[in-house]
Design a protein around this motif. Structure first.
Motif, PDB file in Angstrom:
ATOM      1  N   LEU A  94       0.856  -1.182   0.000  1.00 20.97           N
ATOM      2  CA  LEU A  94       0.000   0.000   0.000  1.00 20.97           C
ATOM      3  C   LEU A  94       0.892   1.232   0.000  1.00 20.97           C
ATOM      4  O   LEU A  94       1.806   1.344   0.818  1.00 20.97           O
ATOM      5  CB  LEU A  94      -0.907   0.006   1.227  1.00 20.97           C
ATOM      6  CG  LEU A  94      -1.776   1.259   1.425  1.00 20.97           C
ATOM      7  CD1 LEU A  94      -2.832   1.346   0.326  1.00 20.97           C
ATOM      8  CD2 LEU A  94      -2.443   1.228   2.801  1.00 20.97           C
ATOM      9  N   TYR A  95       0.622   2.164  -0.935  1.00 18.93           N
ATOM     10  CA  TYR A  95       1.430   3.377  -1.043  1.00 18.93           C
ATOM     11  C   TYR A  95       0.536   4.611  -1.104  1.00 18.93           C
ATOM     12  O   TYR A  95      -0.579   4.558  -1.636  1.00 18.93           O
ATOM     13  CB  TYR A  95       2.300   3.337  -2.304  1.00 18.93           C
ATOM     14  CG  TYR A  95       3.232   2.155  -2.359  1.00 18.93           C
ATOM     15  CD1 TYR A  95       4.371   2.102  -1.572  1.00 18.93           C
ATOM     16  CD2 TYR A  95       2.953   1.072  -3.195  1.00 18.93           C
ATOM     17  CE1 TYR A  95       5.229   1.002  -1.609  1.00 18.93           C
ATOM     18  CE2 TYR A  95       3.798  -0.030  -3.243  1.00 18.93           C
ATOM     19  CZ  TYR A  95       4.928  -0.058  -2.447  1.00 18.93           C
ATOM     20  OH  TYR A  95       5.754  -1.143  -2.490  1.00 18.93           O
ATOM     21  N   CYS A  96       1.021   5.697  -0.563  1.00 17.59           N
ATOM     22  CA  CYS A  96       0.374   6.991  -0.694  1.00 17.59           C
ATOM     23  C   CYS A  96       1.096   7.760  -1.794  1.00 17.59           C
ATOM     24  O   CYS A  96       2.185   8.289  -1.573  1.00 17.59           O
ATOM     25  CB  CYS A  96       0.406   7.755   0.627  1.00 17.59           C
ATOM     26  SG  CYS A  96      -0.645   7.015   1.890  1.00 17.59           S
ATOM     27  N   ASP A  97       0.525   7.751  -2.973  1.00 17.19           N
ATOM     28  CA  ASP A  97       1.060   8.318  -4.197  1.00 17.19           C
ATOM     29  C   ASP A  97       2.250   7.489  -4.705  1.00 17.19           C
ATOM     30  O   ASP A  97       2.771   6.625  -3.995  1.00 17.19           O
ATOM     31  CB  ASP A  97       1.466   9.785  -4.039  1.00 17.19           C
ATOM     32  CG  ASP A  97       1.380  10.516  -5.368  1.00 17.19           C
ATOM     33  OD1 ASP A  97       0.270  10.608  -5.921  1.00 17.19           O
ATOM     34  OD2 ASP A  97       2.407  10.977  -5.861  1.00 17.19           O
ATOM     35  N   ALA A  98       2.640   7.755  -5.949  1.00 19.95           N
ATOM     36  CA  ALA A  98       3.667   6.948  -6.602  1.00 19.95           C
ATOM     37  C   ALA A  98       4.969   7.714  -6.799  1.00 19.95           C
ATOM     38  O   ALA A  98       5.830   7.291  -7.577  1.00 19.95           O
ATOM     39  CB  ALA A  98       3.154   6.445  -7.947  1.00 19.95           C
ATOM     40  N   ASP A  99       5.124   8.833  -6.106  1.00 16.43           N
ATOM     41  CA  ASP A  99       6.321   9.643  -6.297  1.00 16.43           C
ATOM     42  C   ASP A  99       7.601   8.925  -5.881  1.00 16.43           C
ATOM     43  O   ASP A  99       8.696   9.273  -6.333  1.00 16.43           O
ATOM     44  CB  ASP A  99       6.207  10.958  -5.518  1.00 16.43           C
ATOM     45  CG  ASP A  99       5.204  11.917  -6.147  1.00 16.43           C
ATOM     46  OD1 ASP A  99       4.792  11.660  -7.294  1.00 16.43           O
ATOM     47  OD2 ASP A  99       4.829  12.904  -5.490  1.00 16.43           O
ATOM     48  N   PHE A 140      10.771   0.911  -6.060  1.00 15.18           N
ATOM     49  CA  PHE A 140      10.588   1.541  -4.748  1.00 15.18           C
ATOM     50  C   PHE A 140      10.331   0.445  -3.726  1.00 15.18           C
ATOM     51  O   PHE A 140       9.548  -0.476  -3.957  1.00 15.18           O
ATOM     52  CB  PHE A 140       9.412   2.528  -4.776  1.00 15.18           C
ATOM     53  CG  PHE A 140       9.123   3.160  -3.448  1.00 15.18           C
ATOM     54  CD1 PHE A 140      10.049   3.993  -2.841  1.00 15.18           C
ATOM     55  CD2 PHE A 140       7.922   2.931  -2.803  1.00 15.18           C
ATOM     56  CE1 PHE A 140       9.785   4.587  -1.615  1.00 15.18           C
ATOM     57  CE2 PHE A 140       7.649   3.520  -1.574  1.00 15.18           C
ATOM     58  CZ  PHE A 140       8.587   4.350  -0.984  1.00 15.18           C
ATOM     59  N   ASN A 141      10.997   0.532  -2.597  1.00  8.71           N
ATOM     60  CA  ASN A 141      10.766  -0.400  -1.489  1.00  8.71           C
ATOM     61  C   ASN A 141      10.879  -1.862  -1.946  1.00  8.71           C
ATOM     62  O   ASN A 141      10.093  -2.720  -1.567  1.00  8.71           O
ATOM     63  CB  ASN A 141       9.382  -0.140  -0.880  1.00  8.71           C
ATOM     64  CG  ASN A 141       9.191  -0.812   0.464  1.00  8.71           C
ATOM     65  OD1 ASN A 141      10.133  -0.993   1.220  1.00  8.71           O
ATOM     66  ND2 ASN A 141       7.958  -1.193   0.759  1.00  8.71           N
ATOM     67  N   PHE A 142      11.884  -2.123  -2.792  1.00  7.42           N
ATOM     68  CA  PHE A 142      12.179  -3.456  -3.321  1.00  7.42           C
ATOM     69  C   PHE A 142      11.052  -4.001  -4.208  1.00  7.42           C
ATOM     70  O   PHE A 142      10.951  -5.208  -4.427  1.00  7.42           O
ATOM     71  CB  PHE A 142      12.500  -4.443  -2.192  1.00  7.42           C
ATOM     72  CG  PHE A 142      13.806  -4.137  -1.523  1.00  7.42           C
ATOM     73  CD1 PHE A 142      15.003  -4.601  -2.047  1.00  7.42           C
ATOM     74  CD2 PHE A 142      13.840  -3.334  -0.398  1.00  7.42           C
ATOM     75  CE1 PHE A 142      16.214  -4.290  -1.457  1.00  7.42           C
ATOM     76  CE2 PHE A 142      15.053  -3.015   0.216  1.00  7.42           C
ATOM     77  CZ  PHE A 142      16.249  -3.491  -0.317  1.00  7.42           C
ATOM     78  N   ILE A 143      10.229  -3.103  -4.736  1.00  8.04           N
ATOM     79  CA  ILE A 143       9.187  -3.463  -5.692  1.00  8.04           C
ATOM     80  C   ILE A 143       9.613  -2.971  -7.067  1.00  8.04           C
ATOM     81  O   ILE A 143       9.988  -1.812  -7.238  1.00  8.04           O
ATOM     82  CB  ILE A 143       7.837  -2.819  -5.319  1.00  8.04           C
ATOM     83  CG1 ILE A 143       7.347  -3.332  -3.973  1.00  8.04           C
ATOM     84  CG2 ILE A 143       6.815  -3.072  -6.418  1.00  8.04           C
ATOM     85  CD1 ILE A 143       6.712  -4.687  -3.996  1.00  8.04           C
ATOM     86  N   CYS A 159      -1.494   7.537 -11.008  1.00  7.18           N
ATOM     87  CA  CYS A 159      -2.097   8.737 -10.410  1.00  7.18           C
ATOM     88  C   CYS A 159      -2.088   9.892 -11.400  1.00  7.18           C
ATOM     89  O   CYS A 159      -1.678  11.015 -11.079  1.00  7.18           O
ATOM     90  CB  CYS A 159      -1.389   9.125  -9.112  1.00  7.18           C
ATOM     91  SG  CYS A 159      -1.697   7.948  -7.759  1.00  7.18           S
ATOM     92  N   LYS A 160      -2.560   9.603 -12.593  1.00  2.89           N
ATOM     93  CA  LYS A 160      -2.629  10.634 -13.630  1.00  2.89           C
ATOM     94  C   LYS A 160      -4.034  11.224 -13.683  1.00  2.89           C
ATOM     95  O   LYS A 160      -5.009  10.589 -13.280  1.00  2.89           O
ATOM     96  CB  LYS A 160      -2.265  10.049 -14.993  1.00  2.89           C
ATOM     97  CG  LYS A 160      -3.161   8.915 -15.457  1.00  2.89           C
ATOM     98  CD  LYS A 160      -2.667   8.292 -16.743  1.00  2.89           C
ATOM     99  CE  LYS A 160      -3.593   7.195 -17.247  1.00  2.89           C
ATOM    100  NZ  LYS A 160      -3.703   6.075 -16.316  1.00  2.89           N
ATOM    101  N   CYS A 177      -3.827   8.114  -4.509  1.00  2.20           N
ATOM    102  CA  CYS A 177      -3.308   9.294  -5.191  1.00  2.20           C
ATOM    103  C   CYS A 177      -3.505  10.539  -4.319  1.00  2.20           C
ATOM    104  O   CYS A 177      -4.405  10.591  -3.480  1.00  2.20           O
ATOM    105  CB  CYS A 177      -4.009   9.479  -6.531  1.00  2.20           C
ATOM    106  SG  CYS A 177      -3.830   8.042  -7.631  1.00  2.20           S
ATOM    107  N   LYS A 178      -2.673  11.547  -4.556  1.00  3.72           N
ATOM    108  CA  LYS A 178      -2.747  12.768  -3.760  1.00  3.72           C
ATOM    109  C   LYS A 178      -4.124  13.397  -3.833  1.00  3.72           C
ATOM    110  O   LYS A 178      -4.611  13.958  -2.846  1.00  3.72           O
ATOM    111  CB  LYS A 178      -1.694  13.766  -4.245  1.00  3.72           C
ATOM    112  CG  LYS A 178      -0.267  13.359  -3.940  1.00  3.72           C
ATOM    113  CD  LYS A 178       0.707  14.380  -4.498  1.00  3.72           C
ATOM    114  CE  LYS A 178       2.145  13.960  -4.231  1.00  3.72           C
ATOM    115  NZ  LYS A 178       3.111  14.903  -4.836  1.00  3.72           N
TER     116      LYS A 178
END
Length: 285
Positions: A94-99, A140-143, A159-160, A177-178
């Protein structure tokens, strides 16, 4: 709070489908019992496009497979919520945005396996036996992530536009996404005025989109993830967004149009599960 409410919504959806599966309409057994069946069966048709058999219970025979498919998705969601893991033990993320995802090209060193450039890493191959990351990947984070035909080295394509949340089955991840974090209500209002409708903006909540994205996560249609079905208007004709692109089934009006014209597709779209779960949960409050 939104995750907890989403779990409660999924519980309500699971209980509703289990009840409908085995219960004919309790005609003559009291208004309360009749109202319960009518409410749940109505929600099943309105949002999932599945008509229930009043006389013997369960779906009408022609829609049996659709009912079991929808029930399997809801029950997988419930298992995941109850046990904090999937039945097939996926590496959930689970991530908060993909930056946080950074692009690494074929000539860069593999950040997860320092040493050779990515184009020479031979122990990760695709189903055809080719080097899996020949075009590089986002990391990111080994993904590792690379969506063929969608992502480019300068655009991770997540998140476009007006995206609120995205599920990426390839990496077993859900990404908020934000825009969602800034604009959505967190949970459903605890008090609603008489005459409320689920189409109201007050019901555009993070808890609703948890269910929507989890439907993507668990649903498998034709060997692929459950999708957002292309939208149709009230006459069943293709509906387009303001940018001229074919719209998808988001929000209640488009879901209602889909059920009215192509009910067989309703259980194959994520928004149906979000609204069904929300409807049976709100009525139970």
């Amino acid at each position: 709070m939104s995750y907890i409410e989403a779990a409660d919504m999924i519980d309500a959806a699971s209980e509703a489908l289990a009840y409908l599966k085995n219960t004919p309409r309790p005609t003559g057994r009291g208004r309360e019992a009749e109202f319960k069946w009518d409410r749940l069966a109505g929600a099943c048709w309105t949002y999932l496009g599945i008509l229930m058999d009043r006389d013997v219970g369960g779906p009408v025979p022609a829609l049996l497979s659709q009912f079991y498919y929808a029930q399997s998705i809801v029950d997988q969601m419930k298992f995941g919520m109850d046990n904090d893991e999937t039945e097939d033990y996926r590496d959930n993320a689970l991530y908060c945005d993909a930056d946080g995802f950074k692009y690494y090209g074929p000539n860069d060193k593999d950040p997860s396996k320092p040493g050779e450039p990515i184009r020479f890493v031979r122990d990760e191959k695709d189903e055809r036996g080719n080097v899996k990351w020949s075009q590089g990947f986002y990391f990111f984070n080994f993904i590792k992530m690379w969506i063929e035909g969608v992502q480019t080295p300068t655009n991770n394509a997540i998140c476009k536009g007006r995206d609120l949340a995205v599920t990426v089955p390839d990496i077993d991840a859900m990404i908020w996404c934000k825009r969602a974090l800034k604009t959505l209500n967190v949970v459903i209002p605890t008090k609603v005025d008489e005459g409320f409708q689920l189409a109201d903006d007050a019901f555009e909540t993070m808890s609703k989109y948890w269910v929507h994205e989890l439907a993507h996560y668990y649903g498998q249609v034709d060997d692929g993830p459950l999708v957002d079905v292309p939208a149709v208007d009230e006459d069943g004709k293709p509906e387009y967004d303001a940018d001229g692109k074919r719209g998808k089934v988001y929000r209640l009006a488009r879901l209602v149009n889909l059920v009215a014209n192509m009910p067989e597709l309703a259980a194959n779209t994520a928004e149906a599960y979000a609204y069904f779960a929300m409807a049976v949960y709100v009525e139970a409050l």
